[in-house]
Design an enzyme around this catalytic site. Structure first.
Site, mmCIF file in Angstrom:
data_model
loop_
_atom_site.group_PDB
_atom_site.id
_atom_site.type_symbol
_atom_site.label_atom_id
_atom_site.label_comp_id
_atom_site.label_asym_id
_atom_site.label_seq_id
_atom_site.Cartn_x
_atom_site.Cartn_y
_atom_site.Cartn_z
ATOM 1 N N ASP A 1 -41.012 5.900 -11.305
ATOM 2 C CA ASP A 1 -41.516 6.953 -10.409
ATOM 3 C C ASP A 1 -42.422 6.411 -9.306
ATOM 4 O O ASP A 1 -43.543 6.893 -9.110
ATOM 5 C CB ASP A 1 -42.302 7.997 -11.215
ATOM 6 C CG ASP A 1 -41.570 8.481 -12.452
ATOM 7 O OD1 ASP A 1 -40.356 8.702 -12.363
ATOM 8 O OD2 ASP A 1 -42.223 8.632 -13.507
ATOM 9 N N GLU B 1 -36.117 17.846 -9.350
ATOM 10 C CA GLU B 1 -37.431 17.223 -9.497
ATOM 11 C C GLU B 1 -37.573 16.083 -8.487
ATOM 12 O O GLU B 1 -36.688 15.844 -7.668
ATOM 13 C CB GLU B 1 -37.611 16.673 -10.927
ATOM 14 C CG GLU B 1 -36.658 15.548 -11.279
ATOM 15 C CD GLU B 1 -36.805 15.077 -12.720
ATOM 16 O OE1 GLU B 1 -37.532 15.720 -13.499
ATOM 17 O OE2 GLU B 1 -36.169 14.071 -13.065
#
Length: 373
Positions: free
Chosen positions: A61, A271
């Site tokens: 991420d 997301e």
């Protein structure tokens, strides 16, 4: 005498064979290393576009920013928590953040160590998921999603005078925040916006009416023919620790101006949002989640609506792609992750490759696994 010579010859031949065998083994080991260095696994099955930027810890991420003339990367820190994989994402049980920096893409990467730990956040429950960072007025801000003591995700903020930390967390999460994946964008006029939200384990689907529904859906699905769940966007006020006004939808629409539907799994938001600005347009990029694509939509305002414009990265190894896009020394780069090092969904590694905008404003397709082009 003849027998002795014959014996010596046999010994010499055997020694030569053993030496040759050792040399062969050593050469094979070198060849294996070369294959790995050439982005190919030892079975010759997978060929990767790029290699992990760091190998001493698992990272994912990645949110990349240019601060003080360097690229600083704010990733999740994956660990083996011993939790069985499930749809809630309990196996992603991160406990702290490490910050990475580099002077050049492809150069040495510095791991600055722990910048913020779960134990130092007053309202912490569990699971420090994908963070982001920003800078304003001499202070660096680290934004992070975290489940509170009631197991509900909210977004916290911590501050530091250094981009590498350490960071000190505020005593409470940002009022009005919820869900996961904060992505912070500062526009040319100095206004700063936070984009956030993720469904399934990210709980966004449980906030339909502005309040948390603990018994709400555990999936990303609304009715298939209803508008898909949107990412959220909120303006940050001057202190960078509060929302300035209400949370709104960062709506994605098609070329006819209609919202994308819940059944449109190849295009709708799931997301991992990010915002960058290119040639005066706002590029809202995001993961489609269960179809594992990176998609983009373009708008004329930072709050949208954004017109769906295509996909620009094919699926990586692992569950899905959480990315960031940054301009550095005249080139654009995308930071992303996959599972090359571990082969496990919850133990990922960060990578980087160049991102190219086409003359017509579209983003060129990226194939993280070369043999899947």
């Amino acid at each position: 005498m003849i027998r002795r010579k014959h014996y010596l010859n046999l010994v010499l031949l055997s020694a030569t064979a053993i030496a040759a065998g050792l040399t062969s083994c050593q050469q094979q080991a070198k060849n294996n290393d070369k294959m790995l260095a050439a982005n190919v696994d030892t079975a010759g099955v997978k060929q990767y576009l790029s290699q992990p930027i760091i190998r001493n810890i698992y990272t994912a991420d990645p949110s990349a920013h240019v601060f003080e003339g360097k690229i600083y990367v704010y990733p999740s820190h994956d660990v083996e928590a011993g939790v069985a994989e499930n749809d809630n994402g309990d196996h992603f049980d991160m406990r702290d953040y490490h910050i990475l920096s580099m002077d050049s893409v492809g150069g040495n990467v510095t791991d600055h160590g722990v910048a913020l730990s779960l134990k130092d956040i007053p309202w912490a429950g569990r699971q420090l998921w994908a963070p982001d960072a920003a800078f304003k007025n001499g202070t660096y801000y680290l934004y992070f999603p975290l489940k509170d003591k009631n197991d509900v995700f909210a977004i916290g903020v911590a501050t530091s005078k250094s981009p590498a930390g350490p960071f000190k967390a505020e005593p409470k999460p940002i009022a009005g925040s919820f869900s996961i994946d904060p992505a912070v964008f500062t526009d040319e006029d100095g206004s700063t916006y936070m984009y956030f939200g993720g469904i399934w384990g990210g709980q966004l689907q449980r906030w339909k009416n502005g309040k948390y529904d603990a018994n709400g859906s555990k999936t990303d699905l609304q009715q298939d023919d209803a508008p898909a769940i949107n990412c959220k966007v909120a303006k940050l006020n001057a202190n960078m620790k509060e929302f300035d006004g209400e949370v709104k939808d960062a709506a994605i629409i098609d070329s006819a101006g209609k919202p994308l539907l819940g059944k449109d799994h190849d295009r709708r938001f799931f997301e991992g949002s990010w915002m960058h600005k290119y040639n005066g347009k706002y590029y809202f990029t995001y993961s489609t989640g269960d179809t594992h694509l990176l998609a983009y939509a373009i708008g004329s305002k930072p709050t949208g609506p954004f017109v769906y414009s295509g996909t620009f990265m094919q699926p990586v190894d692992g569950w899905t792609t959480h990315h960031s896009i940054v301009e550095f020394k005249g080139k654009w780069y995308i930071f992303y992750h996959d599972t090359q090092l571990s082969g496990k969904t919850h133990l990922r590694n960060v990578k980087v490759t160049e991102l190219k905008h086409e003359a017509d404003g579209h983003i060129a397709m990226i194939y993280p696994n070369k043999n899947k082009q």
